[in-house]
Design an enzyme around this catalytic site. Structure first.
Site, PDB file in Angstrom:
ATOM      1  CB  CYS A   1      39.667  12.412 -16.036  1.00 31.82           C
ATOM      2  SG  CYS A   1      38.771  11.545 -17.610  1.00 31.82           S
TER       3      CYS A   1
ATOM      4  CB  CYS B   1      37.178   4.915 -12.825  1.00 27.90           C
ATOM      5  SG  CYS B   1      38.603   3.712 -11.997  1.00 27.90           S
TER       6      CYS B   1
END
Length: 234
Positions: A196, A221
């Protein structure tokens, strides 16, 4: 405000947190800002514990730095929290190893398993936690405060470097010979899980390399939201 005053205020804040909110803990994800705070806690002998979240998919450079930190700052050992094995297995077997690329919902679900749930365990019994967030890092962080109540986790949250600039962070690292993640030298200013995270191009936002396939307003997140981390993911 000149930097010497800003540094003095940061140290004073960390000392106040240790004195007034014990037990307090610092979330170290081994970014540049986190290395600044780790250095200050150790060198100023501030009684704040440090923890980190090992998602199981961190870059090798992060693990190398983790070992360097353990060796250079023995007074402040880092407690590492891992995701629950059963939850990871269920997610991967149901959705695929890289399912987080397929939708925001699946990416947030992965973040919840690998970050949010371990964070909740790390914060149990604590009165405050500290992060390395800075205001200029992202559009999602412009309205942060230096101190705020984290309602989702039920404790105070502090962002001591909130007003530091990127230039100040790096000047402090170099002046004090603080170890840092080698990925920063590869044009990766914001580092998370390996799949990511990517390098950024000249002129891109510092967090453009995180979840680059998503719109900027989605690029969190769930660790650093004002509402409950769990509610973000519903």
């Amino acid at each position: 405000m000149d930097f010497s005053q800003k540094l003095a205020e940061t140290i004073a804040l960390l000392e106040r947190i240790a004195a007034q909110y014990s037990p307090a803990t610092f979330a170290n994800s081994f970014g540049a800002e986190d290395m600044v705070i780790t250095h200050l806690l150790a060198k100023q002998k501030i009684a704040v514990s440090i923890f980190s979240l090992d998602t199981g998919r961190l870059p090798s450079e992060t693990y190398t730095l983790m070992q360097k930190v353990a060796e250079q700052y023995p007074s402040h050992p880092i407690t590492v929290y891992f995701p629950q094995t059963a939850a990871v297995e269920q997610y991967v077997n149901s959705n695929g190893i890289n399912a987080f690329y397929n939708s925001v919902e699946l990416r947030k679900s992965c973040c919840h398993i690998r970050k949010i749930e371990p964070l909740q365990r790390a914060l149990q019994g604590k009165k405050a936690w500290i992060t390395g967030l800075r205001r200029e890092q992202s559009p999602t962080r412009t309205d942060l405060a230096q101190q705020e109540f984290d309602a989702g986790n039920g404790l105070e949250k502090f962002n001591p470097l909130l007003e530091w600039t990127e230039k100040e962070v790096w000047a402090f690292i170099r002046d004090n010979q603080i170890p840092y993640n080698a990925l920063h030298d590869q044009h990766v200013p914001s580092i998370g899980c390996a799949p990511c995270t990517r390098p950024i191009a000249m002129g891109e936002d510092v967090r453009a390399g995180r979840w680059w396939w998503e719109n900027p307003e989605h690029k969190e997140c769930g660790l650093h939201v004002k509402d409950s981390a769990v509610s973000l993911l519903k």
